[in-house]
Design an enzyme around this catalytic site. Structure first.
Site, PDB file in Angstrom:
ATOM      1  N   ASP A 222     -13.790  -4.058  -2.151  1.00 54.79           N
ATOM      2  CA  ASP A 222     -13.625  -3.855  -0.704  1.00 54.79           C
ATOM      3  C   ASP A 222     -14.999  -4.021  -0.078  1.00 54.79           C
ATOM      4  O   ASP A 222     -15.906  -3.221  -0.350  1.00 54.79           O
ATOM      5  CB  ASP A 222     -13.088  -2.446  -0.412  1.00 54.79           C
ATOM      6  CG  ASP A 222     -11.688  -2.226  -0.986  1.00 54.79           C
ATOM      7  OD1 ASP A 222     -10.967  -3.220  -1.190  1.00 54.79           O
ATOM      8  OD2 ASP A 222     -11.328  -1.064  -1.228  1.00 54.79           O
TER       9      ASP A 222
ATOM     10  N   ASP B 217       0.868  -1.176   0.000  1.00 53.05           N
ATOM     11  CA  ASP B 217       0.000   0.000   0.000  1.00 53.05           C
ATOM     12  C   ASP B 217       0.905   1.227   0.000  1.00 53.05           C
ATOM     13  O   ASP B 217       1.748   1.379   0.892  1.00 53.05           O
ATOM     14  CB  ASP B 217      -0.869   0.025   1.259  1.00 53.05           C
ATOM     15  CG  ASP B 217      -1.938  -1.056   1.246  1.00 53.05           C
ATOM     16  OD1 ASP B 217      -2.268  -1.544   0.156  1.00 53.05           O
ATOM     17  OD2 ASP B 217      -2.440  -1.408   2.328  1.00 53.05           O
TER      18      ASP B 217
END
Length: 253
Positions: free
Chosen positions: A130, A11
C-alpha cells in the site's frame, strides 16, 4: 502469451463486504460468499478477499468464510489481512485459499516472505504493498490500513520481497483507492519495470479505460477493482470485452 486477469476485490470487515474511499467511509456491499459466487459465475479470473480489520477475533470468521467460499467457487482465491506467519499461510491454504497475501508483517520482517515461500512455494505467496505518493516519482509504504507511515520506498521494497520469494505483488495506490480517478500509472510502471513477477494494479478504477491503462501504460499483469463491480456499474464480461477490444489478451470463455 499469458492472459491478463481481472480480479474483483472483496474487502471484508465484520463478516461483510465493504468499500470506502482512501481506506475510510465504508459502505456495505453484501455477503462475502454470495458476492464471490456471483463473481465466479460472471467469469472473474480470480477473487481476492482482504480482511481489512484483521483483528484477532475475526480470524475464525475469516477461515470459515474462506472455507465456505472455496467449496462453492472454482476460481483461484487470494486471501490477505492479518497474515503474520507461515502458520497463518498453512491455515488459510488448508481452508481453501490458493494464494495468501502478506502486508504489514512483511514490512516489519521481510524474511517472513522467504520462510513462507520456502515452505509452500512462491506461486502462492503474494506481497501486498500500500503506497502513497510523497513527492513526484517517489512512493512510500504505509501500513495498518494506511494509517502508519514507514519511510520505506515502495519500489525498493518490491524488489526486496520478490528477491525473498514473493510470487506476485498486489500494488494499491492509497491516493487513488476508491476515488475512481484511475490507477496511479507512474507507480504501477515503476514497480512493474523493476520486478520479474506479476504485478496486480489496484486502487482507483472508475471506468473500463482505466483497466486498459493499468496494463498498457502501467505494465500490470492483472487489474483489481471493487466499486465498479460491487455496485453494478459494469460486469466482468463488459470489462473483459473492453480490454480484449483494446488488444489485451483476455480469457473470454
Amino acid at each position: 502469451m499469458l492472459k491478463t486477469r481481472i480480479i474483483p476485490c472483496l474487502d471484508v470487515a465484520d463478516g461483510r463486504v465493504v468499500k470506502g474511499v482512501n481506506f475510510v467511509g465504508l459502505r456495505d456491499a453484501g455477503d462475502p460468499v454470495e458476492c464471490a459466487k456471483a463473481y465466479d459465475a460472471a467469469g472473474a479470473d480470480e477473487i481476492c478477499f482482504l480482511d481489512i480489520h484483521a483483528t484477532h477475533e475475526n480470524r475464525g470468521t475469516m477461515f470459515d468464510m474462506v472455507q465456505r467460499t472455496a467449496e462453492q467457487c472454482f476460481v483461484p482465491l487470494t486471501v490477505g489481512g492479518g497474515v503474520r506467519t507461515k502458520e497463518d499461510v498453512r491455515a488459510l491454504l488448508l481452508a481453501g485459499a490458493d494464494k495468501v497475501s502478506f502486508n504489514s508483517a512483511a514490512v516489519a520482517n521481510p524474511d517472513v516472505i522467504a520462510e513462507a515461500a520456502d515452505q509452500f512455494g512462491s506461486q502462492c505467496i503474494v506481497c501486498a504493498i500500500d503506497a502513497k505518493t510523497v513527492e513526484p516519482g517517489r512512493w512510500e509504504i504505509f501500513t495498518h490500513g494506511g494509517r502508519k507511515p514507514t519511510g520505506i520506498d515502495a519500489v525498493e521494497f518490491a524488489k526486496l520481497v520478490t528477491a525473498k520469494g514473493a510470487g506476485e505483488i498486489l500494488l494499491t495506490s492509497m491516493d487513488r483507492d476508491g476515488t475512481k480517478s484511475g490507477f496511479n500509472l507512474p507507480l504501477t510502471k515503476a514497480i512493474s519495470d523493476e520486478v520479474d513477477v506479476p504485478v496486480i494494479a489496484s486502487g482507483g478504477v472508475g471506468n473500463l479505460d482505466h483497466l486498459v491503462e493499468g496494463v498498457t501504460k502501467g505494465g500490470a499483469s492483472a487489474v483489481l477493482a471493487a466499486s465498479i463491480f460491487h455496485f453494478g456499474e459494469y460486469t466482468i464480461l463488459e470489462a473483459k470485452e473492453h480490454m480484449a477490444a483494446a488488444g489485451i489478451p483476455m480469457r473470454l470463455n
